[in-house]
Design a protein around this motif. Structure first.
Motif, mmCIF file in Angstrom:
data_model
loop_
_atom_site.group_PDB
_atom_site.id
_atom_site.type_symbol
_atom_site.label_atom_id
_atom_site.label_comp_id
_atom_site.label_asym_id
_atom_site.label_seq_id
_atom_site.Cartn_x
_atom_site.Cartn_y
_atom_site.Cartn_z
ATOM 1 N N ILE A 1 1.004 -1.252 -0.186
ATOM 2 C CA ILE A 1 0.049 0.002 0.179
ATOM 3 C C ILE A 1 0.883 1.148 0.018
ATOM 4 O O ILE A 1 1.756 1.471 0.924
ATOM 5 C CB ILE A 1 -0.800 0.032 1.273
ATOM 6 N N THR A 2 0.683 2.105 -1.050
ATOM 7 C CA THR A 2 1.456 3.474 -1.126
ATOM 8 C C THR A 2 0.798 4.334 -1.941
ATOM 9 O O THR A 2 -0.479 3.794 -2.512
ATOM 10 C CB THR A 2 2.927 3.263 -1.469
ATOM 11 N N GLY A 3 1.025 5.542 -2.236
ATOM 12 C CA GLY A 3 0.520 6.441 -2.762
ATOM 13 C C GLY A 3 0.430 6.187 -4.489
ATOM 14 O O GLY A 3 1.315 5.523 -4.976
ATOM 15 N N LEU A 4 -0.856 6.070 -4.872
ATOM 16 C CA LEU A 4 -1.048 5.724 -6.360
ATOM 17 C C LEU A 4 0.151 6.254 -7.340
ATOM 18 O O LEU A 4 0.884 5.458 -8.192
ATOM 19 C CB LEU A 4 -2.220 6.013 -6.846
ATOM 20 N N TYR A 5 0.178 7.898 -7.124
ATOM 21 C CA TYR A 5 1.014 8.247 -8.469
ATOM 22 C C TYR A 5 2.556 8.242 -7.961
ATOM 23 O O TYR A 5 3.253 7.915 -8.881
ATOM 24 C CB TYR A 5 0.605 9.883 -8.327
ATOM 25 N N PRO A 6 3.107 8.310 -6.810
ATOM 26 C CA PRO A 6 4.455 7.912 -6.385
ATOM 27 C C PRO A 6 4.756 6.580 -6.965
ATOM 28 O O PRO A 6 5.754 6.426 -7.229
ATOM 29 C CB PRO A 6 4.564 8.237 -4.925
ATOM 30 N N GLY A 7 3.763 5.557 -6.444
ATOM 31 C CA GLY A 7 4.239 4.164 -6.917
ATOM 32 C C GLY A 7 4.135 3.967 -8.348
ATOM 33 O O GLY A 7 4.889 3.437 -8.859
ATOM 34 N N LEU A 8 3.305 4.633 -8.958
ATOM 35 C CA LEU A 8 3.487 4.499 -10.382
ATOM 36 C C LEU A 8 4.531 5.404 -11.148
ATOM 37 O O LEU A 8 5.190 4.662 -12.167
ATOM 38 C CB LEU A 8 2.248 5.068 -11.131
ATOM 39 N N ALA A 9 5.025 6.353 -10.396
ATOM 40 C CA ALA A 9 6.252 6.847 -10.854
ATOM 41 C C ALA A 9 7.617 6.020 -10.661
ATOM 42 O O ALA A 9 8.434 6.104 -11.445
ATOM 43 C CB ALA A 9 6.520 8.333 -9.847
ATOM 44 N N PHE A 10 7.525 5.107 -9.222
ATOM 45 C CA PHE A 10 8.699 4.380 -9.221
ATOM 46 C C PHE A 10 8.861 3.447 -10.180
ATOM 47 O O PHE A 10 9.546 3.106 -10.700
ATOM 48 C CB PHE A 10 8.559 3.818 -7.686
ATOM 49 N N LEU A 11 7.627 2.735 -10.513
ATOM 50 C CA LEU A 11 7.518 1.651 -11.462
ATOM 51 C C LEU A 11 7.696 1.988 -12.645
ATOM 52 O O LEU A 11 8.509 1.566 -13.583
ATOM 53 C CB LEU A 11 6.153 0.945 -11.440
ATOM 54 N N ALA A 12 7.525 3.415 -13.052
ATOM 55 C CA ALA A 12 7.965 3.923 -14.472
ATOM 56 C C ALA A 12 9.600 4.064 -14.269
ATOM 57 O O ALA A 12 9.922 3.893 -15.419
ATOM 58 C CB ALA A 12 7.124 5.262 -14.614
ATOM 59 N N ASP A 13 9.891 4.661 -13.481
ATOM 60 C CA ASP A 13 11.353 4.855 -13.295
ATOM 61 C C ASP A 13 12.297 3.782 -13.362
ATOM 62 O O ASP A 13 13.382 3.796 -13.820
ATOM 63 C CB ASP A 13 11.636 5.545 -11.867
ATOM 64 N N ASN A 14 11.877 2.512 -12.839
ATOM 65 C CA ASN A 14 12.372 1.325 -13.017
ATOM 66 C C ASN A 14 11.859 0.473 -13.944
ATOM 67 O O ASN A 14 12.180 -1.007 -13.912
ATOM 68 C CB ASN A 14 12.255 0.736 -11.458
ATOM 69 N N ALA A 15 11.160 0.623 -14.778
ATOM 70 C CA ALA A 15 10.688 -0.135 -15.888
ATOM 71 C C ALA A 15 10.002 -1.475 -15.332
ATOM 72 O O ALA A 15 10.541 -2.675 -15.768
ATOM 73 C CB ALA A 15 11.704 -0.229 -16.997
ATOM 74 N N MET A 16 9.470 -1.613 -14.200
ATOM 75 C CA MET A 16 8.624 -2.733 -13.605
ATOM 76 C C MET A 16 7.402 -2.718 -14.148
ATOM 77 O O MET A 16 6.258 -2.558 -13.474
ATOM 78 C CB MET A 16 8.972 -2.650 -12.146
ATOM 79 N N ASP A 17 7.079 -3.507 -15.065
ATOM 80 C CA ASP A 17 5.756 -3.518 -15.625
ATOM 81 C C ASP A 17 4.960 -4.745 -15.317
ATOM 82 O O ASP A 17 3.883 -4.923 -15.367
ATOM 83 C CB ASP A 17 5.936 -4.003 -17.149
ATOM 84 N N ASP A 18 5.494 -5.590 -14.328
ATOM 85 C CA ASP A 18 4.911 -6.635 -13.760
ATOM 86 C C ASP A 18 4.197 -6.260 -12.568
ATOM 87 O O ASP A 18 3.604 -7.302 -11.969
ATOM 88 C CB ASP A 18 6.029 -7.697 -13.758
ATOM 89 N N LEU A 19 4.272 -5.220 -12.107
ATOM 90 C CA LEU A 19 3.609 -4.985 -10.707
ATOM 91 C C LEU A 19 2.514 -3.610 -11.256
ATOM 92 O O LEU A 19 2.822 -2.854 -11.745
ATOM 93 C CB LEU A 19 4.624 -4.204 -9.627
ATOM 94 N N VAL A 20 1.509 -3.842 -10.520
ATOM 95 C CA VAL A 20 0.298 -2.860 -10.975
ATOM 96 C C VAL A 20 -0.421 -2.513 -9.797
ATOM 97 O O VAL A 20 -0.560 -3.454 -8.804
ATOM 98 C CB VAL A 20 -0.631 -3.548 -12.057
ATOM 99 N N PRO A 21 -1.318 -1.434 -9.892
ATOM 100 C CA PRO A 21 -2.250 -1.045 -8.685
ATOM 101 C C PRO A 21 -3.561 -1.666 -9.190
ATOM 102 O O PRO A 21 -4.091 -1.797 -10.218
ATOM 103 C CB PRO A 21 -2.342 0.505 -8.736
ATOM 104 N N LEU A 22 -4.176 -2.050 -7.970
ATOM 105 C CA LEU A 22 -5.718 -2.656 -8.451
ATOM 106 C C LEU A 22 -6.603 -1.402 -8.644
ATOM 107 O O LEU A 22 -6.271 -0.186 -8.074
ATOM 108 C CB LEU A 22 -6.161 -3.277 -7.081
ATOM 109 N N PRO A 23 -7.580 -1.749 -9.168
ATOM 110 C CA PRO A 23 -8.522 -0.639 -9.683
ATOM 111 C C PRO A 23 -9.067 0.201 -8.550
ATOM 112 O O PRO A 23 -8.991 1.627 -8.627
ATOM 113 C CB PRO A 23 -9.638 -1.287 -10.267
ATOM 114 N N LYS A 24 -9.283 -0.192 -7.513
ATOM 115 C CA LYS A 24 -10.010 0.559 -6.308
ATOM 116 C C LYS A 24 -8.941 0.968 -5.426
ATOM 117 O O LYS A 24 -8.016 -0.023 -4.972
ATOM 118 C CB LYS A 24 -11.038 -0.252 -5.509
#
Length: 263
Positions: A181-204
């Protein structure tokens, strides 16, 4: 760029009501957290990100001279704001202790929901908090979520606090935890920064948090808040702040791809 006349009229009225402080406000010093992508971060040369562009946009519209200033780590940012050594702190949570020295815009600058991140191949249904019971979770040490979730987490969930986002995502990727559990946008930013496409946020999301703009109470430029608030509200009503978040997430993804291609 056309001036925003309503904001300028509010600014003029505020300056007339506070002539002494208005005369002292020769330049607005704007700062932010140095590492909270995609909202704002220090890239080694300057502060950048969605909230920095937002500040520039609004202050340009208001015809106000300003400086975007990197001042160091987050505790120093808050201390300088408390002492009146900076004028505006961009995009932070409105908390009781911060209200002792900051006045916040009524309109949030950005959405800041807390999300449940999972491995793409091990996703699960999440419609209510109870769906996390019985699973192994990860959280950041010291994070607070609000809206009753802190109490629910403490009483019902098995979580492993970790000090760094990178460590939590590493554990999630390795299957040592089921969710993080973490902030949606900081989490997405980290995944984008590190090209980790295998991790995703749940819709809700867990909750729908927001962050505001803080004006230092001791600043001679504090009278600018009503005009800034008006322009901020106009931009959010037209979803311009959402577009800024999308823009800087794309910047991070493109940068990560370019760096990957150069390795």
């Amino acid at each position: 760029m056309k001036p925003n006349w309503r904001a300028l009229l509010i600014l003029a009225a505020a300056a007339l009501a506070h002539p002494a402080t208005a005369a002292e406000c020769t330049k607005v010093v704007v700062t932010s957290h140095p590492d909270y992508k995609p909202y704002h971060w220090y890239d080694g040369r300057e502060l950048t990100g969605a909230s920095i562009e937002l500040a520039k946009h609004i202050l340009d519209d208001m015809r106000i001279p300003y400086e975007i200033r990197y001042v160091g780590p987050w505790p120093r940012v808050l201390k300088l704001a408390e002492n009146g050594q900076v004028d505006i702190v961009m995009s932070l949570k409105n908390t009781p202790e911060r209200r002792d020295y900051l006045d916040f815009t009524p309109t949030p600058a950005f959405a800041n929901p807390m999300a449940v991140f999972v491995r793409r191949d091990k996703s699960f249904a999440f419609d209510r908090w109870e769906d996390l019971i019985g699973k192994r979770g990860g959280v950041n040490s010291g994070d607070r979520y609000g809206e009753g979730f802190d109490e629910f987490l403490r009483n019902n969930l098995a979580v492993e606090p970790t000090t760094e986002m990178a460590s939590n995502f590493k554990k999630l990727k390795a299957g040592r935890i089921d969710y993080y559990i973490t902030g949606l946008y900081p989490g997405l930013a980290f995944l984008a920064d590190n090209a980790m496409d295998d991790l995703v946020p749940l819709p809700k999301p867990v909750n729908r948090g927001v962050i505001h703009v803080g004006f230092t109470r001791k600043s001679p430029c504090a009278f600018l808040l009503p005009g800034f608030e008006l322009r901020l509200r106009q931009l959010t009503e037209h979803h311009e702040t959402d577009k800024l978040l999308d823009k800087y997430l794309s910047v991070l993804r493109d940068t990560a791809k370019a760096q990957g291609n150069n390795r």
